[in-house]
Design an enzyme around this catalytic site. Structure first.
Site, PDB file in Angstrom:
ATOM      1  N   GLY A  24     -19.988   8.441  52.267  1.00  0.00           N
ATOM      2  CA  GLY A  24     -21.487   7.956  52.064  1.00  0.00           C
ATOM      3  C   GLY A  24     -21.878   8.977  50.880  1.00  0.00           C
ATOM      4  N   ALA A  27     -22.063  12.242  53.445  1.00  0.00           N
ATOM      5  CA  ALA A  27     -20.805  12.721  54.450  1.00  0.00           C
ATOM      6  C   ALA A  27     -19.680  11.847  53.906  1.00  0.00           C
ATOM      7  CB  ALA A  27     -21.245  12.496  55.840  1.00  0.00           C
ATOM      8  N   VAL A  28     -18.451  12.646  54.227  1.00  0.00           N
ATOM      9  CA  VAL A  28     -17.270  12.162  54.289  1.00  0.00           C
ATOM     10  C   VAL A  28     -16.490  11.994  55.575  1.00  0.00           C
ATOM     11  CG1 VAL A  28     -14.921  12.128  53.232  1.00  0.00           C
ATOM     12  CG2 VAL A  28     -16.862  12.992  51.839  1.00  0.00           C
ATOM     13  N   ASP A 137     -31.438   3.390  65.174  1.00  0.00           N
ATOM     14  CA  ASP A 137     -30.490   2.688  64.014  1.00  0.00           C
ATOM     15  C   ASP A 137     -29.380   1.827  64.671  1.00  0.00           C
ATOM     16  OD1 ASP A 137     -29.605   1.988  61.550  1.00  0.00           O
ATOM     17  OD2 ASP A 137     -28.524   3.456  61.101  1.00  0.00           O
TER      18      ASP A 137
END
Length: 370
Positions: A24, A27-28, A137
């Site tokens: 993203g 982040a990975v 979320d």
């Protein structure tokens, strides 16, 4: 090298990154393993260098809440270590999520399967809310599925505590299709009801096999909600016209849920409707939901090990196991009512009773289906 650096180096050596599985903006995610045992894990590398002021707030939140929350239906944080300018979160490895399962049309959902996923979601959420944590979320993509079928709530990057009810919070949370109308109208004061609305949308999606309220913009999202559930009045939702971002959206009549969910049981629709009440204070709570008649009626929730899995991981449920409770028409709600749904199991011992009702044994997911 001081003691903190030495400890971090030791933790870093404990884990091995094998393969990148997702990436993203910030982040990975890697598939990894524990060096000593070979146990599979997920390693989420936060790109600290992306942020002018240091570490992303979502990474801090995720570490904070996952260190505090330990529950069968919440993803487990195993370790944290830093590497160069990156923070690495080591999480239990979960190779699927509910969104992928919903989209896999080779899979057939039984009413008992949907009930199991809903029970596990409410159990995990009840634990979060009991510990004063809002997730903010919830969506199928953030409900991960373990190899043994257990559902785990994940991605706490937008989570926060709500111990002070008078504290202002941002309304820019929750993915739009699962965002409740009070946030779309700009409410800065809210509590657990925002997560419950999201769960209601997930519940509907499990039955429809497609997102229930897919709006393209915030304004379109409100119209989509009101077309489905009717435009709220002051009697339905006192004070909503005074919310900061309120705008008139149009008058839409209320359509009975039965018109869309034609095959759902009365208990199913009752629980769904209580998750999608406009007035947040009247929305059902996670604990109350677990005591709802829906979970006490036949069929009992499937054991997690019996739930449908992605066809590329294991074979889907053979069609000859389907007992006629499933609508094979993909455009329909996918779950047909069956007469036994109205029955209740007789108590076999006093310990089976909870809150004055017989509690379905299948809510105890530690036991295998007999």
């Amino acid at each position: 090298m001081d003691a903190v650096e030495r400890a971090n180096t030791e933790r870093q050596k404990r884990w091995v990154k094998d393969q990148k599985v997702g990436e993203g903006t910030y982040a990975v995610v890697y598939r990894g393993r524990e060096f000593a045992t070979g146990r599979k894990v997920a390693i989420k590398k936060i790109k600290v260098g992306q942020f002018k002021d240091g570490l992303d707030m979502s990474a801090i939140r995720e570490v904070k809440y996952l260190r505090e929350l330990h529950h069968q239906n919440v993803i487990e944080l195993l370790d944290v270590f830093s590497s160069k300018t990156n923070l690495n979160l080591v999480l239990e490895f979960l190779d699927s999520d509910l969104e992928k399962i919903i989209k896999d049309r080779t899979l057939v959902f039984l009413p008992a399967d949907i009930k199991a996923w809903m029970a596990m979601t409410f159990r995990g959420l009840e634990f979060c809310h009991r510990n004063f944590v809002l997730h903010r979320d919830l969506k199928p993509n953030n409900l991960l599925i373990a190899s043994d079928g257990q559902l785990k709530i994940a991605d706490f990057g937008l989570a926060r505590d709500f111990t002070d009810p008078g504290h202002k919070m941002t309304c820019q949370v929750i993915t739009r299709w699962y965002r409740p109308p009070e946030l779309l109208f700009g409410s800065r004061y809210y509590s657990t009801a925002v997560d419950i609305w999201s769960v209601g949308c997930i519940f509907a999606e499990l039955m429809l096999r497609t997102p229930y309220l897919p709006g393209e913009t915030d304004m379109d999202q409100l119209k989509t909600i009101f077309r489905a559930l009717g435009t709220p009045t002051e009697e339905d939702w006192p004070g909503h016209t005074k919310l900061p971002d309120y705008v008139p959206v149009g008058q839409f009549p209320r359509t009975p849920l039965r018109d869309l969910f034609t095959a759902a049981t009365t208990d199913t629709l009752n629980l769904l409707s209580k998750c999608l009440i406009y007035e947040p204070r009247k929305r059902i709570g996670a604990k109350e939901a677990l005591h709802h008649a829906y979970f006490f009626a036949l069929p009992y929730p499937s054991h997690p090990s019996k739930l449908p899995k992605l066809s590329n991981n294991t074979s889907s449920r053979p069609l000859d196991e389907v007992d006629g409770n499933v609508d094979m028409n993909a455009s329909g709600p996918g779950v047909k009512a069956s007469a036994p749904n109205r029955l209740k199991r007789k108590l076999s011992s006093p310990g089976d009773e909870l809150g004055g009702r017989p509690l379905a044994r299948r809510l105890d997911f530690t036991q295998k289906r007999s």
